[in-house]
Design a protein around this motif. Sequence first.
Motif, mmCIF file in Angstrom:
data_model
loop_
_atom_site.group_PDB
_atom_site.id
_atom_site.type_symbol
_atom_site.label_atom_id
_atom_site.label_comp_id
_atom_site.label_asym_id
_atom_site.label_seq_id
_atom_site.Cartn_x
_atom_site.Cartn_y
_atom_site.Cartn_z
ATOM 1 N N GLN A 70 83.396 68.594 -55.833
ATOM 2 C CA GLN A 70 83.302 67.246 -56.406
ATOM 3 C C GLN A 70 84.033 67.181 -57.749
ATOM 4 O OE1 GLN A 70 79.108 66.414 -56.601
ATOM 5 N NE2 GLN A 70 78.809 66.750 -54.413
ATOM 6 N N GLN A 106 86.570 69.044 -58.723
ATOM 7 C CA GLN A 106 88.009 69.123 -58.496
ATOM 8 C C GLN A 106 88.574 67.795 -58.004
ATOM 9 O OE1 GLN A 106 88.047 72.504 -55.843
ATOM 10 N NE2 GLN A 106 87.119 73.795 -57.424
ATOM 11 N N GLN A 107 87.841 67.133 -57.138
ATOM 12 C CA GLN A 107 88.275 65.817 -56.658
ATOM 13 C C GLN A 107 88.326 64.812 -57.807
ATOM 14 O OE1 GLN A 107 85.455 65.022 -53.531
ATOM 15 N NE2 GLN A 107 86.331 66.576 -52.160
ATOM 16 N N TYR A 108 87.331 64.895 -58.684
ATOM 17 C CA TYR A 108 87.287 63.999 -59.847
ATOM 18 C C TYR A 108 88.492 64.249 -60.761
ATOM 19 C CZ TYR A 108 85.624 61.841 -64.181
ATOM 20 O OH TYR A 108 85.519 61.078 -65.315
ATOM 21 N N SER A 130 91.694 62.935 -59.198
ATOM 22 C CA SER A 130 91.736 61.466 -59.209
ATOM 23 C C SER A 130 92.131 60.953 -60.590
ATOM 24 C CB SER A 130 90.384 60.885 -58.791
ATOM 25 O OG SER A 130 89.394 61.127 -59.775
ATOM 26 N N TYR A 186 91.704 74.390 -61.848
ATOM 27 C CA TYR A 186 91.599 72.929 -61.748
ATOM 28 C C TYR A 186 91.267 72.328 -63.115
ATOM 29 C CZ TYR A 186 91.749 73.093 -56.648
ATOM 30 O OH TYR A 186 92.152 73.274 -55.346
#
Length: 423
Positions: free
Chosen positions: A285, A287-289, A292, A333
């Motif tokens: 989560q 890393q996705q943030y 984005s 990340y």
Amino acid sequence: MKVLKTKASFHININTILLTLLFFFMHNCFYLVDSSHKILGIIGYQDFLFLYCFLICIYYYTRYPKNYFQGTFAKVILFVPIIVILSSFMAYAYYGQSLISGILTQRAWLITMFLYFPFMALIRNGKLNFESFLSIMYKVVFFELILYFIQYFVGESMMFLKVIYNYRYGTLRLYCDTAYMTLLATFATVKFMNKEKIIKNAFFITAVISYVFIVNKGRSACMILLLTIALVILLSKSNIIYKIVIMVLASFLGLYVFLSTETVQEFIAIIFQSADDVTYNVRLQSQQYYLSKLNSTNGAWVFGFGYPNSTNPNSMAATGVYLGYLLADNGIYGFLFCYGLLGAIWYLYSLLVQIKSSIRLLYKKSKDSAMIVTVVIGLASIVTNVQFFYSFYSFYSVLVFIAIELLFKKYEVIYKVKNNELF
């Protein structure tokens, strides 16, 4: 007959004392002091540590100014201030964090990386060699192991270490930094395979493995340590029979002692039985943030989204800290998020220099596998590893750089002696 009285000379090596204190302070005085409290009510521990590192840099510069800012990794170190300043600009542009605040929050990483130069000054002037460096490491790790094991066995009711802890698998888990232990275990394995002080090095290898499995209980830490030791054994210059005997004995011991531990059982369950790993899900989560944020902001991919100051609420909100997303948990990340592709280029260059130097040690010098294994394992754990940029944790990277420099010096001396013996 007159007896001449002579005074016993007591030699104090100031360099050994200063370096030993540096190791000691970098790990919060082995957690004997509360780093969240001010020392004598005057200065915070982080500020004290920064000041000590700064004074070390200045002290050795005044003693050995010639070629002070030189070395195999000099360019790597000297580029750090540039990306620190750029990330401060990005933090100011994206979430209003002041430039000074952005630089100050990265002062620990900045000063820690510059410790490379005092070490190099000592090496260049013949004041530090590989064996004296290892001697400090052996002593430091020995005292760490004693303290941490005592704390583990006396338990929470007699908590004398100021360290974060909780319970895992029904027993106490201490969150002590294991950087010195893992690095020393690598060198001890090399020496063990070379049949140098076998008992001493076997003790340290066993003690470090025991600590990581029993007290630390980190799944990735356990697997990385075992993989490191296995690779050092396989790449050592020992004969094949000796390697096989060691590997077989180690495997049986591991199967008997460690395979039944809950740390390994949980790790196996995650890999083979699709069990949930809460920490892994949080990292995904995070890393996705981060990705984005980089995608949604012009220029962020190039220069990063800035490094957040923990005292600034806007910075905490903008970088996902309030959502539980921490740079320390996300390795490369988190680094890419702060410093962008420019930072990634710096990191790749750093890796290139480390790999090139380590390969030279492995094939062109004395088939010393310690550093190539250290670098490869560090690369394999890049998703969670923060020791190359995060705060004072980056001292581990400096030690890796210095170990490479010391090994080059060691084998250079050996070959000079051998060549002189031929004539």
